[in-house]
Design a protein around this motif. Structure first.
Motif, short mmCIF file in Angstrom:
data_model
loop_
_atom_site.label_atom_id
_atom_site.label_comp_id
_atom_site.label_asym_id
_atom_site.label_seq_id
_atom_site.Cartn_x
_atom_site.Cartn_y
_atom_site.Cartn_z
N GLU A 167 0.84 -1.21 0.00
CA GLU A 167 0.00 0.00 0.00
C GLU A 167 0.87 1.25 0.00
OE1 GLU A 167 -3.34 0.20 -0.21
OE2 GLU A 167 -3.30 -1.98 -0.47
N ARG A 168 1.91 1.20 0.85
CA ARG A 168 2.80 2.35 0.95
C ARG A 168 3.60 2.53 -0.35
NH1 ARG A 168 7.08 2.42 5.71
NH2 ARG A 168 8.15 1.04 4.25
N GLN A 169 4.01 1.42 -0.95
CA GLN A 169 4.74 1.50 -2.23
C GLN A 169 3.89 2.27 -3.24
OE1 GLN A 169 7.80 0.21 -2.85
NE2 GLN A 169 8.08 -1.43 -1.36
N ILE A 170 2.61 1.89 -3.29
CA ILE A 170 1.73 2.50 -4.30
C ILE A 170 1.49 3.98 -3.99
CG2 ILE A 170 -0.67 2.45 -5.14
CD1 ILE A 170 -0.42 -0.64 -5.08
N GLN A 171 1.36 4.27 -2.70
CA GLN A 171 1.13 5.67 -2.34
C GLN A 171 2.31 6.55 -2.74
OE1 GLN A 171 0.57 6.47 1.84
NE2 GLN A 171 0.40 8.66 1.40
N PHE A 172 3.53 6.09 -2.44
CA PHE A 172 4.71 6.88 -2.81
C PHE A 172 4.86 6.96 -4.33
CE2 PHE A 172 7.37 8.27 0.76
CZ PHE A 172 6.65 7.74 1.82
N MET A 173 4.60 5.84 -4.99
CA MET A 173 4.71 5.80 -6.45
C MET A 173 3.81 6.87 -7.08
SD MET A 173 3.58 2.65 -8.90
CE MET A 173 4.76 1.51 -8.24
N MET A 174 2.60 6.93 -6.59
CA MET A 174 1.61 7.84 -7.15
C MET A 174 1.89 9.28 -6.73
SD MET A 174 -0.32 6.33 -9.12
CE MET A 174 -0.46 4.64 -9.58
N ASP A 175 2.12 9.48 -5.42
CA ASP A 175 2.28 10.85 -4.92
C ASP A 175 3.53 11.52 -5.49
OD1 ASP A 175 0.04 10.36 -3.51
OD2 ASP A 175 0.96 10.32 -1.52
N ASP A 203 -2.11 3.54 -18.10
CA ASP A 203 -1.80 4.95 -18.44
C ASP A 203 -1.90 5.87 -17.22
OD1 ASP A 203 -4.54 4.18 -18.82
OD2 ASP A 203 -4.90 6.28 -19.36
N GLN A 204 -2.46 5.39 -16.14
CA GLN A 204 -2.52 6.22 -14.92
C GLN A 204 -1.32 5.98 -14.02
OE1 GLN A 204 -6.29 4.58 -13.72
NE2 GLN A 204 -7.32 6.55 -14.06
N ILE A 205 -0.49 5.00 -14.39
CA ILE A 205 0.68 4.66 -13.56
C ILE A 205 1.88 5.43 -14.09
CG2 ILE A 205 2.17 2.74 -12.80
CD1 ILE A 205 -0.31 0.87 -13.29
N PRO A 206 2.56 6.22 -13.24
CA PRO A 206 3.61 7.11 -13.74
C PRO A 206 4.89 6.39 -14.21
CG PRO A 206 3.48 7.23 -11.34
CD PRO A 206 2.33 6.41 -11.79
N LEU A 207 5.04 5.12 -13.85
CA LEU A 207 6.28 4.40 -14.18
C LEU A 207 6.49 4.32 -15.69
CD1 LEU A 207 5.94 1.32 -11.78
CD2 LEU A 207 7.44 3.30 -11.48
N LYS A 208 7.78 4.37 -16.10
CA LYS A 208 8.09 4.11 -17.51
C LYS A 208 9.00 2.88 -17.67
CE LYS A 208 12.22 6.98 -17.70
NZ LYS A 208 12.91 8.16 -18.11
N ALA A 209 9.73 2.54 -16.62
CA ALA A 209 10.65 1.41 -16.73
C ALA A 209 10.77 0.69 -15.39
CB ALA A 209 12.03 1.89 -17.17
N GLY A 210 11.13 -0.60 -15.48
CA GLY A 210 11.39 -1.37 -14.26
C GLY A 210 12.67 -2.14 -14.46
N ILE A 211 13.42 -2.32 -13.37
CA ILE A 211 14.68 -3.06 -13.43
C ILE A 211 14.54 -4.24 -12.48
CG2 ILE A 211 17.19 -2.91 -13.16
CD1 ILE A 211 16.92 0.07 -13.75
N PHE A 212 14.34 -5.42 -13.09
CA PHE A 212 13.91 -6.58 -12.31
C PHE A 212 14.92 -7.71 -12.39
CE2 PHE A 212 9.79 -4.80 -14.10
CZ PHE A 212 9.52 -4.03 -12.98
N GLY A 213 15.23 -8.30 -11.26
CA GLY A 213 16.15 -9.43 -11.24
C GLY A 213 16.14 -10.10 -9.89
#
Ligand code: DLL
Length: 435
Positions: A167-175, A203-213
């Motif tokens: 929940e907190r991840q999403i809040q910071f991501m959005m805010d 399209d409402q999610i501000p992310l453009k890239a993810g670095i996953f491993g």
């Protein structure tokens, strides 16, 4: 599109130059290790090889391998190559398999490691205008500290979230309008699932890239994450022993990860015989760390199975590429005599329209292996009609049989009933106690 590099000169140097640089560094590193680590000295003496026998990378094969068992033997300080007063940090594996690895760092080791992570962030399109959410675990695990340091180096605004507390991840991501997220692919999938449930569209999610491993993930899982989050998903590889993430990373081509060859010399060997295999052949990845001071590695057997290729890359980087690890030689299961990798199961699930939420349970009853796969139903499939459920299970088991050559017992379980992971996912429960 503009091609971006964090350290252009190094990342695009000619292959001849890379090999020359590696040769020079190798000669120095072997000398450093031989002089400062008794454990290596005795391994080399046993094999009858002296530092002066190593004149360049063509002599690499003369050196003995180092394995996880050696790390265990030498635990905790036996492989340290610098006095403690020059070491500034440790990181460690979780040790859930009882094999805790502790890696040591001088300040220079940390600087070079962070550079490697910065290269990965820039290759994923990161600049100092980005807001980078680091949702790998912090603490002993290398994921959080490594990407945190890389993000600082690039000049991103860094959100040191650590894993968990979705929940907190999403809040910071959005805010804060995070544009890049770094976490395990299974956690990215979970965050995506939660965002979807909360009604967010890509399209409402501000992310453009993810670095996953940090764990194996398939191309199908990449598609899935890219679609749910509306991003480009990049792979990043590393292990605690080699400092952590950033040994190799993907560029915009997304066709394998460039190994940071100025720091890591890679070989592929036959895991059974130790024979060095030619480029393009599948085998076990072995690394020699050319610059690491405190915790150097000569010919370290990673147990990861992959393929190397030097095919020119459209991004302009010249460093050799490794494929996604196809599994570990030690997490490959042998079930009823057949080799099975969890990634094969994942591929089938995603191809068949399921989410990658599954658990494999292997046991042995009456001297025969049992092989069960629990898979979450999609919410739209949810049914308690026995006939319908059995038909779905049968069809999925058939698809797995085609991929693996053996028949699992598939059990569809209610949505959300398999525990979600905030770090590395636990995919296999092997109750056979064969080792
Ligand atoms: O997982 C370091 C890391 C952190 C890598 C964050 C990437 C991102 P360990 O916990 O020591 O270190 O686990 C290392 O994880 O030998 C592989 O089997 C697996 N692994 C790491 N990256 C990938 C990847 C970190 N991209 C072990 N794909 C390695 C598949 C990976 N497996």
């Amino acid at each position: 599109m503009e091609k971006r590099y964090f350290q252009k000169e190094i990342e695009t140097m000619s292959v001849e130059e890379i090999k020359k640089l590696q040769s020079e560094k190798l000669v120095k590193q072997v000398k450093h290790v031989y002089e400062n680590v008794e454990y290596y000295r005795s391994l080399m003496d046993e094999k009858g090889v002296k530092p002066e026998d190593i004149k360049g990378i063509e002599d690499l094969h003369k050196l003995p391998f180092l394995s996880k068992a050696d790390l265990r033997d030498a635990y905790p300080y036996g492989l340290l190559a610098k006095p403690l007063d020059e070491c500034v940090r440790i990181q460690s594996t979780s040790g859930t398999t009882g094999r805790r690895v502790i890696a040591f760092y001088t300040q220079k080791d940390i600087d070079l490691w962070e550079d490697c992570c910065a290269r990965a962030i820039v290759a994923a399109g990161g600049t100092n205008k980005d807001v980078c959410q680091v949702a790998y675990g912090y603490g002993l695990f290398t994921g959080g500290p490594g990407l945190n340091g890389g993000s600082h180096r690039v000049g991103c605004l860094t959100l040191p979230m650590s894993s968990g507390n979705t929940e907190r991840q999403i809040q910071f991501m959005m805010d804060l309008s995070a544009t890049i997220i770094c976490c395990t692919p299974s956690y990215a999938a979970y965050i995506g699932e939660t965002l979807k449930e909360q009604g967010y569209t890509p399209d409402q999610i501000p992310l453009k890239a993810g670095i996953f491993g940090a764990e194996a993930w398939t191309e199908e899982m990449r598609q899935n994450i890219q679609e749910t989050l509306g991003i480009k998903a990049y792979d990043i590889y590393g292990l605690t022993e080699t400092s952590g993430p950033g040994v190799a990373f993907e560029c915009e081509e997304q066709t394998g990860m460039h190994i940071n060859e100025d720091h890591f010399l890679a070989e592929i060997i036959d895991p059974d015989t130790g024979e060095v295999l030619p480029e393009g052949t599948k085998g076990e990845l072995v690394f020699t760390a050319l610059d690491k001071e405190a915790f150097p590695l000569l010919r370290y057997r990673t147990r990861d199975i992959c393929v190397l290729t030097r095919k020119p890359c459209s991004c302009g980087r010249t460093h050799i590429k490794m494929s996604k690890p196809m599994g570990r030689s030690d997490d490959m299961m042998i079930i009823r005599g057949v080799n099975v990798f969890p990634s094969q199961i994942e591929t089938v699930l995603l191809q068949e329209g399921y989410q990658p939420n599954y658990q494999i349970i292997v046991d042995r009853k009456n001297n025969t292996d049992t092989f069960d796969v629990n898979v979450e139903m999609n919410p739209d499939q949810f049914t308690d009609t026995v006939g319908a459920l059995t038909a779905l299970e049968k069809s999925l088991a058939g698809a797995m049989k085609t991929m693996l050559g053996i028949n699992p017992a598939v059990h569809l379980v209610p949505p959300k009933s398999i525990a979600r992971s905030e770090g590395k996912a636990v995919r296999v429960i092997d109750k056979r106690k064969l080792v």
